[in-house]
Design a protein around this motif. Structure first.
Motif, short mmCIF file in Angstrom:
data_model
loop_
_atom_site.label_atom_id
_atom_site.label_comp_id
_atom_site.label_asym_id
_atom_site.label_seq_id
_atom_site.Cartn_x
_atom_site.Cartn_y
_atom_site.Cartn_z
N ALA A 25 0.83 -1.21 0.00
CA ALA A 25 0.00 0.00 0.00
C ALA A 25 0.86 1.25 0.00
CB ALA A 25 -0.93 -0.01 1.21
N ARG A 26 1.93 1.25 0.81
CA ARG A 26 2.82 2.42 0.81
C ARG A 26 3.48 2.60 -0.55
NH1 ARG A 26 4.34 0.27 5.90
NH2 ARG A 26 6.27 -0.53 5.03
N LEU A 27 3.86 1.50 -1.20
CA LEU A 27 4.47 1.58 -2.52
C LEU A 27 3.49 2.17 -3.53
CD1 LEU A 27 6.69 0.92 -4.59
CD2 LEU A 27 5.73 -1.38 -4.75
N ILE A 28 2.25 1.72 -3.48
CA ILE A 28 1.25 2.22 -4.43
C ILE A 28 1.00 3.71 -4.20
CG2 ILE A 28 -1.17 2.05 -5.10
CD1 ILE A 28 -1.00 -0.93 -4.54
N PHE A 29 0.83 4.10 -2.93
CA PHE A 29 0.59 5.51 -2.64
C PHE A 29 1.78 6.37 -3.07
CE2 PHE A 29 -2.92 4.06 -0.12
CZ PHE A 29 -3.78 5.15 -0.07
N LEU A 277 11.21 -17.55 -5.55
CA LEU A 277 11.47 -16.10 -5.52
C LEU A 277 10.33 -15.34 -4.85
CD1 LEU A 277 13.03 -15.50 -9.05
CD2 LEU A 277 14.20 -15.77 -6.86
N LEU A 278 9.12 -15.86 -4.96
CA LEU A 278 7.98 -15.19 -4.34
C LEU A 278 7.90 -15.49 -2.85
CD1 LEU A 278 5.19 -15.61 -7.04
CD2 LEU A 278 6.80 -13.74 -6.73
N THR A 279 8.17 -16.73 -2.46
CA THR A 279 8.09 -17.08 -1.04
C THR A 279 9.19 -16.42 -0.23
OG1 THR A 279 9.36 -19.09 -1.52
CG2 THR A 279 6.97 -19.28 -1.50
N GLN A 280 10.25 -15.94 -0.88
CA GLN A 280 11.33 -15.26 -0.17
C GLN A 280 11.05 -13.78 0.05
OE1 GLN A 280 14.85 -16.06 -2.45
NE2 GLN A 280 14.82 -18.26 -2.03
N ARG A 281 10.01 -13.26 -0.58
CA ARG A 281 9.67 -11.85 -0.39
C ARG A 281 9.16 -11.61 1.02
NH1 ARG A 281 6.74 -9.33 -5.65
NH2 ARG A 281 6.17 -7.88 -3.99
N THR A 282 9.34 -10.39 1.49
CA THR A 282 8.98 -10.06 2.88
C THR A 282 7.72 -9.20 2.96
OG1 THR A 282 10.45 -8.12 2.82
CG2 THR A 282 11.37 -10.20 3.65
N ASP A 283 6.92 -9.18 1.90
CA ASP A 283 5.70 -8.39 1.92
C ASP A 283 4.49 -9.31 1.80
OD1 ASP A 283 5.84 -9.22 -0.67
OD2 ASP A 283 6.25 -7.25 -1.53
N GLU A 284 3.31 -8.73 1.52
CA GLU A 284 2.09 -9.52 1.45
C GLU A 284 2.11 -10.52 0.31
OE1 GLU A 284 2.32 -6.40 2.01
OE2 GLU A 284 1.19 -5.92 3.83
N ILE A 285 2.80 -10.19 -0.79
CA ILE A 285 2.91 -11.14 -1.90
C ILE A 285 3.65 -12.39 -1.44
CG2 ILE A 285 3.84 -11.53 -4.20
CD1 ILE A 285 1.51 -9.68 -4.25
N GLY A 286 4.72 -12.20 -0.66
CA GLY A 286 5.44 -13.35 -0.12
C GLY A 286 4.58 -14.15 0.83
#
Length: 534
Positions: A25-29, A277-286
């Motif tokens: 959300a912060r990235l989008i804003f 690569l996706l499971t290593q992300r630290t955001d909601e996508i991960g």
């Protein structure tokens, strides 16, 4: 019934209670507001420059008008008092006016005496466009400029109070004719923005004429400002494009990859979601990728367990059915009454075994449904175990009966676990019934509750001990397999389906606990259950 494996340990999902608490959300804003911020900053800078230029032009015109008015008062006035038209035109012709500044002299009654556009040699009067009504484009530009100016004045009250007023030439001329000084901005007949200053020409205190200075180069300055705004717009568009690409690569593309991976599993082309690569992300996508991966693995394990369960059930049902069919076929050919009686006993025993298997499978399926539907709750484990053990009181009062006793070693502490009473009660009853079935007559099954620690966690440890023959050392883990049974000789055939300990292991796994078996040094078996306390 499929046997559930212990849930995998994975990092707890980060839960955000506010919109801006989310990284995405912060990235989008931030990305969407970045380009807009650049445009706003650029517009504010240019508006401030425009306002400063208008104020500077007004001050310059006022200073020139005062000087020219003084010259006209000295050189072009008559003693009557009055204003000499010829002298005024000569004085106006001698003024060194910029090309875009126009000076006009009027009598107090509004009669034009001199116009610098017609007197100056630097101005080609024949090249001036004819006076006409402004076109649609000019009128639209004028209206937009006035609207933008009013909007800017609304949001900038300080600048609005300092800005020039928009008024007609007649109103401005009337103020000057009465001895006052007036300045305003307006649009000329050609649609150009004009800054105008009207100054009275006085002889002593009498107004003998009006000097009007007009600067019409504002449009060129505004046009240059608009050109200066183009780089800001370009940067904003570039920023919007870059952020759109980043959002696509950071959000849309990973979600598309997850959807494609799920489609591959649905179509049978793959047996797992492999997106490291996706499971290593630290955001909601991960978090989403990890959850979907864990859910898929759990579903696949459940499917495999169901397949194995179906195969085991078919195998266990096939054995007594084969025995029954063989006994029935043999019974038709047997003439010996004793042999026929033994065959009928075999058929009866196999029917009992089938009935026991079907009953246990039905109970196991019902129990699985309960574990799925019923919500977990906090349970006082000492009170709960005591209530279950009390149900065995009074069962078998003879000396050969197997009794059950309960010892609470938690020293009065209230030990609470989170779970479901129905399934946990099934665990305790299965362990007690299993211990009683192996214990000799007149012995006691000991049920004990202790409190222990597993690192920082508090554990409620429940043990069930019997005085039976114990468990073969190589079977301490095998006894928890489905349909496994190893009874001493002389035990009635068909009374046990081999699902009791398997159900215990499954239920404890769903409660994030563990169960194991061991042999006591003084003889007999001990089954231990560990449940995490709240």
């Amino acid at each position: 019934m499929p046997e559930a494996s212990a849930p995998r340990r994975r990092p707890a999902l980060r839960r955000n209670t506010t919109i801006l608490g989310s990284r995405i959300a912060r990235l989008i804003f931030a990305s969407n507001l970045a380009g807009l911020a650049i445009l706003i900053i650029g517009a504010m800078v240019l508006n401030e420059m425009r306002a400063g230029f208008v104020a500077s032009k007004q001050q310059d015109l006022e200073a020139q008008a005062q000087i020219f008015s003084s010259l006209l008062s000295d050189d072009a006035t008559t003693p009557e008092p009055g204003l000499s038209a010829e002298a005024a035109r000569q004085t106006l012709q001698r003024l060194n006016l910029p090309e875009r500044v126009r000076a006009r002299i009027f009598t107090p009654e509004g009669e034009l005496i001199g116009d610098s556009y017609y007197l100056s040699e630097r101005v080609d009067v024949t090249a001036l466009p004819p006076l006409s009504e402004p076109g649609l484009l000019a009128r639209t530009g004028r209206d937009l400029s006035e609207w933008a100016g009013n909007a800017f004045d609304f949001f900038s009250p300080r600048r609005s109070s300092e800005a020039l007023r928009s008024q007609s030439f007649e109103d401005e001329f009337e103020i000057a004719a009465l001895g006052g000084q007036s300045a305003s901005q307006r649009f000329s007949d050609r649609g150009k923005r004009v800054i105008s200053v009207s100054m009275p020409v006085q002889r002593v205190s009498a107004v003998v004429g009006v000097l009007v200075l007009e600067a019409s180069d504002i449009d060129e300055i505004i046009r240059a400002e608009r050109v200066a705004l183009v780089p800001f717009i370009g940067v904003a568009v570039l920023m919007a494009f870059i952020t759109s690409v980043l959002l696509t690569l950071g959000i849309a593309r990973p979600l598309r990859r997850l959807a494609l991976a799920a489609d591959r599993i649905r179509s049978g082309a793959s047996d797992k979601i492999d997106v490291p690569l996706l499971t290593q992300r630290t955001d909601e996508i991960g978090d989403l990728a990890t959850s979907i991966q864990s859910m898929t693995e759990a579903l696949l394990e459940r499917i495999e367990a169901n397949e194995q369960f179906a195969a085991d059930v078919a195998h266990e049902l096939k054995n007594p059915l084969t025995s029954i069919r063989s006994a029935v076929e043999t019974l038709e050919r047997v003439k010996d009454p004793d042999a026929a009686t033994r065959l009928r006993q075999v058929i009866t025993s196999d029917v009992k075994r089938l009935d026991r298997l079907i009953t246990d499978i039905s109970n196991a399926s019902r129990l699985e449904a309960e574990m799925t539907r019923l919500p977990s709750e906090q349970i006082d484990i000492a009170r709960f175990v005591r209530d279950v053990v009390r149900t065995y009181e009074g069962i078998g009062e003879s000396e050969s009966a197997v009794h059950v006793s309960f010892t609470d070693a938690t020293m009065g502490a209230r030990l609470v676990v989170r779970g479901r009473e129905g399934p946990l009660g099934q665990v305790l009853r299965n362990l007690i019934d299993n211990a009683r079935s192996f214990s000799p007559g007149g012995s006691t099954v000991e049920v004990r509750l202790d409190q222990t620690n597993d690192g920082p966690r508090t554990i409620a440890r429940l043990t069930v001990e019997d005085s039976g023959p114990g468990v073969p050392p190589d079977k301490l883990e095998t006894i928890f397999n489905r349909f496994y049974t190893d009874r001493p000789k002389g035990t009635a055939f068909g009374n046990n389906s081999g699902l009791g300990l398997s159900i215990v292991k499954q239920i404890i796994a769903t409660h994030r606990g563990k169960v194991w078996a061991e042999n006591r040094t003084e003889g007999g078996a001990r089954f231990t259950v560990d449940l995490p306390a709240v």
